[in-house]
Design a protein around this motif. Structure first.
Motif, PDB file in Angstrom:
ATOM      1  N   SER A 359       0.794  -1.227   0.000  1.00 37.97           N
ATOM      2  CA  SER A 359       0.000   0.000   0.000  1.00 37.97           C
ATOM      3  C   SER A 359       0.823   1.273   0.000  1.00 37.97           C
ATOM      4  O   SER A 359       0.402   2.295  -0.540  1.00 37.97           O
ATOM      5  CB  SER A 359      -0.935   0.010   1.222  1.00 37.97           C
ATOM      6  OG  SER A 359      -0.190   0.214   2.412  1.00 37.97           O
ATOM      7  N   GLY A 360       1.996   1.259   0.654  1.00 43.13           N
ATOM      8  CA  GLY A 360       2.746   2.499   0.822  1.00 43.13           C
ATOM      9  C   GLY A 360       2.090   3.453   1.792  1.00 43.13           C
ATOM     10  O   GLY A 360       2.308   4.674   1.724  1.00 43.13           O
ATOM     11  N   ALA A 361       1.279   2.932   2.706  1.00 42.81           N
ATOM     12  CA  ALA A 361       0.540   3.779   3.645  1.00 42.81           C
ATOM     13  C   ALA A 361       1.451   4.256   4.767  1.00 42.81           C
ATOM     14  O   ALA A 361       2.498   3.658   5.065  1.00 42.81           O
ATOM     15  CB  ALA A 361      -0.646   3.009   4.225  1.00 42.81           C
ATOM     16  N   THR A 362       1.027   5.347   5.412  1.00 49.09           N
ATOM     17  CA  THR A 362       1.740   5.885   6.575  1.00 49.09           C
ATOM     18  C   THR A 362       0.914   5.785   7.843  1.00 49.09           C
ATOM     19  O   THR A 362       1.415   6.123   8.919  1.00 49.09           O
ATOM     20  CB  THR A 362       2.113   7.353   6.332  1.00 49.09           C
ATOM     21  OG1 THR A 362       0.918   8.123   6.091  1.00 49.09           O
ATOM     22  CG2 THR A 362       3.049   7.486   5.129  1.00 49.09           C
ATOM     23  N   LYS A 384      -1.931   3.923  -1.416  1.00 50.37           N
ATOM     24  CA  LYS A 384      -2.196   4.281  -2.809  1.00 50.37           C
ATOM     25  C   LYS A 384      -3.432   3.607  -3.379  1.00 50.37           C
ATOM     26  O   LYS A 384      -3.870   3.936  -4.480  1.00 50.37           O
ATOM     27  CB  LYS A 384      -0.990   3.927  -3.669  1.00 50.37           C
ATOM     28  CG  LYS A 384      -0.631   2.441  -3.639  1.00 50.37           C
ATOM     29  CD  LYS A 384       0.620   2.160  -4.431  1.00 50.37           C
ATOM     30  CE  LYS A 384       0.992   0.677  -4.374  1.00 50.37           C
ATOM     31  NZ  LYS A 384       2.235   0.382  -5.118  1.00 50.37           N
ATOM     32  N   GLY A 385      -4.001   2.636  -2.675  1.00 50.34           N
ATOM     33  CA  GLY A 385      -5.222   1.983  -3.143  1.00 50.34           C
ATOM     34  C   GLY A 385      -4.963   1.020  -4.289  1.00 50.34           C
ATOM     35  O   GLY A 385      -3.844   0.583  -4.542  1.00 50.34           O
ATOM     36  N   GLY A 386      -6.047   0.683  -4.993  1.00 49.66           N
ATOM     37  CA  GLY A 386      -5.944  -0.213  -6.131  1.00 49.66           C
ATOM     38  C   GLY A 386      -5.871  -1.678  -5.777  1.00 49.66           C
ATOM     39  O   GLY A 386      -5.477  -2.500  -6.617  1.00 49.66           O
ATOM     40  N   SER A 413     -11.206  -0.027  -2.521  1.00 51.70           N
ATOM     41  CA  SER A 413      -9.834   0.446  -2.703  1.00 51.70           C
ATOM     42  C   SER A 413      -9.699   1.164  -4.033  1.00 51.70           C
ATOM     43  O   SER A 413      -9.120   0.632  -4.996  1.00 51.70           O
ATOM     44  CB  SER A 413      -8.861  -0.737  -2.629  1.00 51.70           C
ATOM     45  OG  SER A 413      -7.527  -0.306  -2.719  1.00 51.70           O
ATOM     46  N   PRO A 414     -10.227   2.379  -4.137  1.00 55.05           N
ATOM     47  CA  PRO A 414     -10.047   3.134  -5.381  1.00 55.05           C
ATOM     48  C   PRO A 414      -8.579   3.519  -5.575  1.00 55.05           C
ATOM     49  O   PRO A 414      -7.802   3.611  -4.617  1.00 55.05           O
ATOM     50  CB  PRO A 414     -10.923   4.374  -5.153  1.00 55.05           C
ATOM     51  CG  PRO A 414     -10.988   4.523  -3.668  1.00 55.05           C
ATOM     52  CD  PRO A 414     -10.964   3.131  -3.113  1.00 55.05           C
ATOM     53  N   VAL A 415      -8.206   3.716  -6.819  1.00 55.73           N
ATOM     54  CA  VAL A 415      -6.837   4.123  -7.120  1.00 55.73           C
ATOM     55  C   VAL A 415      -6.573   5.482  -6.484  1.00 55.73           C
ATOM     56  O   VAL A 415      -7.347   6.420  -6.641  1.00 55.73           O
ATOM     57  CB  VAL A 415      -6.614   4.178  -8.643  1.00 55.73           C
ATOM     58  CG1 VAL A 415      -5.213   4.672  -8.956  1.00 55.73           C
ATOM     59  CG2 VAL A 415      -6.845   2.802  -9.254  1.00 55.73           C
ATOM     60  N   GLY A 416      -5.506   5.576  -5.738  1.00 53.78           N
ATOM     61  CA  GLY A 416      -5.191   6.788  -4.997  1.00 53.78           C
ATOM     62  C   GLY A 416      -5.580   6.715  -3.542  1.00 53.78           C
ATOM     63  O   GLY A 416      -5.219   7.593  -2.761  1.00 53.78           O
ATOM     64  N   GLY A 417      -6.345   5.644  -3.183  1.00 57.89           N
ATOM     65  CA  GLY A 417      -6.717   5.419  -1.787  1.00 57.89           C
ATOM     66  C   GLY A 417      -7.903   6.266  -1.355  1.00 57.89           C
ATOM     67  O   GLY A 417      -8.464   7.034  -2.135  1.00 57.89           O
ATOM     68  N   PRO A 418      -8.338   6.104  -0.129  1.00 56.10           N
ATOM     69  CA  PRO A 418      -7.831   5.125   0.844  1.00 56.10           C
ATOM     70  C   PRO A 418      -8.420   3.728   0.583  1.00 56.10           C
ATOM     71  O   PRO A 418      -9.364   3.581  -0.173  1.00 56.10           O
ATOM     72  CB  PRO A 418      -8.327   5.676   2.184  1.00 56.10           C
ATOM     73  CG  PRO A 418      -9.615   6.356   1.835  1.00 56.10           C
ATOM     74  CD  PRO A 418      -9.403   6.946   0.457  1.00 56.10           C
ATOM     75  N   THR A 419      -7.839   2.742   1.236  1.00 50.88           N
ATOM     76  CA  THR A 419      -8.327   1.374   1.153  1.00 50.88           C
ATOM     77  C   THR A 419      -9.071   1.022   2.443  1.00 50.88           C
ATOM     78  O   THR A 419      -8.537   1.229   3.531  1.00 50.88           O
ATOM     79  CB  THR A 419      -7.179   0.383   0.946  1.00 50.88           C
ATOM     80  OG1 THR A 419      -6.552   0.648  -0.306  1.00 50.88           O
ATOM     81  CG2 THR A 419      -7.683  -1.047   0.960  1.00 50.88           C
ATOM     82  N   GLN A 420     -10.286   0.554   2.287  1.00 46.80           N
ATOM     83  CA  GLN A 420     -11.100   0.133   3.432  1.00 46.80           C
ATOM     84  C   GLN A 420     -11.475  -1.333   3.279  1.00 46.80           C
ATOM     85  O   GLN A 420     -11.948  -1.746   2.212  1.00 46.80           O
ATOM     86  CB  GLN A 420     -12.368   0.988   3.562  1.00 46.80           C
ATOM     87  CG  GLN A 420     -12.112   2.394   4.065  1.00 46.80           C
ATOM     88  CD  GLN A 420     -13.415   3.115   4.383  1.00 46.80           C
ATOM     89  OE1 GLN A 420     -14.478   2.786   3.832  1.00 46.80           O
ATOM     90  NE2 GLN A 420     -13.359   4.095   5.272  1.00 46.80           N
ATOM     91  N   LEU A 421     -11.271  -2.072   4.333  1.00 49.67           N
ATOM     92  CA  LEU A 421     -11.619  -3.485   4.358  1.00 49.67           C
ATOM     93  C   LEU A 421     -12.657  -3.670   5.452  1.00 49.67           C
ATOM     94  O   LEU A 421     -12.366  -3.456   6.639  1.00 49.67           O
ATOM     95  CB  LEU A 421     -10.375  -4.340   4.611  1.00 49.67           C
ATOM     96  CG  LEU A 421     -10.520  -5.867   4.485  1.00 49.67           C
ATOM     97  CD1 LEU A 421      -9.216  -6.446   3.990  1.00 49.67           C
ATOM     98  CD2 LEU A 421     -10.884  -6.476   5.815  1.00 49.67           C
TER      99      LEU A 421
END
Length: 429
Positions: A359-362, A384-386, A413-421
């Motif tokens: 993800s490259g998340a912080t 980054k999403g996706g 998880s749209p491109v560019g984020g955020p990702t939600q599960l």
């Protein structure tokens, strides 16, 4: 029992009676009844022959097999009728039988004879051949007679304008008299169309009653599937605990003993000044590394903190070791069943592993609550999403494992984020 939805042909007949005559419905109903008349008489004749042959051959032992075939005769007839029903009913009718493993014809026949659906299909075969075939034959005869009355007088007058005899004692001397027969024929065609629609609808309703699963049978299947799923989850949990116990009490203890033995050997070799001391020291380091990896593996299979202190403490421990800052907000009123805690824990660990790898998340946030008897997890990262479940990131495996426990997994998880599960696991058995 099959649901009591409106029969399609009856609905078309009731809503627009005049348009019904000009639509394709009369042709479909006539085709359904005409083919049913032929098949019904053939099916009933074959059934009667099987019964009489079985009774006649019963004294030599072969009759039992023939009578068994007669009892099972409704199964292929029912299957054919469910396919033929598509002429007048667009919604396919499900089969009433359970799937059976391939264990030979004798076992298959025994299982089918114990099912009530088999006897309902046999009853339908009798009703089909004795009632619907006869009535359908009558409607087809009315159709043929009406068509003859519609066409024959006009054709006869056109071929011979001078007075001819169409019906004995009834000469047709002009076009007006020739049109009387077609008028009666058209009325008969309309009557046969309506009769065909009503009879086809009645046969559809009878097929739904006798050839489809009953509510109790469908409920029994659902219960059995639920029990099978629960047994699968329990078996998986028992196997996991066995592997964990074997690793903890077996391989791990052996590595500890090996490390102690190498330590004593190192001490003796060091005192004697042997040049092999460095090799033993290196071997002890490899053993300690293997022991650390094994402990991590055991902790990953099922951490002790999850067993002792529950989901919140286990997730908090994982969050402390994660390279990305994780905010944990888990508020549970009580301990959850072991299966629910295990599924939720591995969902969190797999999601965090994906965050670290892809993800490259912080920042990551984990929220868990009990709502309407289910554990609801929300895991969010600002990466980054996706993320795509089918891309091999482990999300599809999580969804399959969640389904075993009756839960579900939704990934946004749209491109560019955020990702939600979002994960939902029922807390009840």
């Amino acid at each position: 029992m099959a649901d009591r939805r409106a029969v399609t042909v009856w609905r078309a007949l009731r809503r627009r009676p005049l348009r019904f005559l000009l639509s394709a419905w009369p042709w479909r109903c006539w085709a359904y009844l005409a083919s049913g008349a032929l098949l019904g008489y053939a099916a009933l004749t074959a059934l009667v022959l099987l019964v009489f042959a079985g009774m006649a051959l019963s004294f030599v032992g072969v009759g039992i097999a023939v009578l068994t075939c007669a009892a099972l005769y409704g199964i292929p007839v029912g299957a054919l009728e469910r396919r033929r029903l598509r002429l007048v009913e667009p919604v396919p009718l499900p089969g009433p039988h359970d799937a059976l493993p391939a264990r030979g014809p004798v076992t298959w026949a025994g299982n089918r004879l114990r099912e009530r659906a088999t006897w309902r299909e046999l009853g339908y075969t009798v009703v089909f051949g004795a009632v619907f075939a006869a009535v359908g034959c009558g409607v087809v005869m009315l159709l043929c007679l009406s068509a003859a009355l519609t066409a024959v007088p006009v054709i006869a007058w056109a071929l011979a304008p001078e007075p001819v005899m169409i019906i004995p004692g009834e000469p047709v001397s002009g076009p007006l008299e020739a049109l009387l027969g077609p008028a009666v024929g058209v009325l008969g065609l309309a009557l046969s169309a309506y009769a065909a629609g009503l009879l086809a609808g009645a046969q559809v309703r009878t097929a739904e009653l006798l050839l489809s699963p009953r509510d109790d049978e469908a409920g029994r299947r659902v219960i059995e599937l639920t029990r099978s799923r629960a047994r699968l989850a329990d078996a998986f949990e028992a196997e996991r605990r066995r592997i964990e116990r074997d690793l903890h009490d077996g391989a791990q203890q052996q590595l500890v003993a090996l490390n102690m033995t190498l330590g004593m050997a190192e001490m003796e070799l060091r005192e004697s000044g042997s040049p092999t001391t460095e090799l033993v020291t290196r071997a002890r380091g490899e053993v300690r590394s293997a022991l650390a990896q094994l402990r991590d593996l055991v902790r990953g299979i099922h951490p002790q903190v999850l067993t002792d202190h529950g989901l919140a403490a286990a997730v908090a421990e994982v969050a402390q070791r994660h390279p990305v800052p994780v905010t944990v907000d888990i508020d549970l009123p009580h301990r959850l069943p072991d299966t629910v805690e295990s599924v939720a824990y591995f969902t969190v660990t797999e999601a965090l592993a994906n965050v670290a790898k892809h993800s490259g998340a912080t920042a990551v946030t984990i929220v868990a609550r009990i709502e309407l008897g289910a554990l609801r997890l929300l895991i969010t990262d600002n990466g980054k999403g996706g993320a795509v479940p089918a891309a091999g990131t482990g999300l599809q495996g999580l969804a399959d494992r969640m389904a075993i426990s009756g839960g579900r997994l939704v990934v946004s998880s749209p491109v560019g984020g955020p990702t939600q599960l979002r994960a939902e696991v029922p807390c009840s058995g």
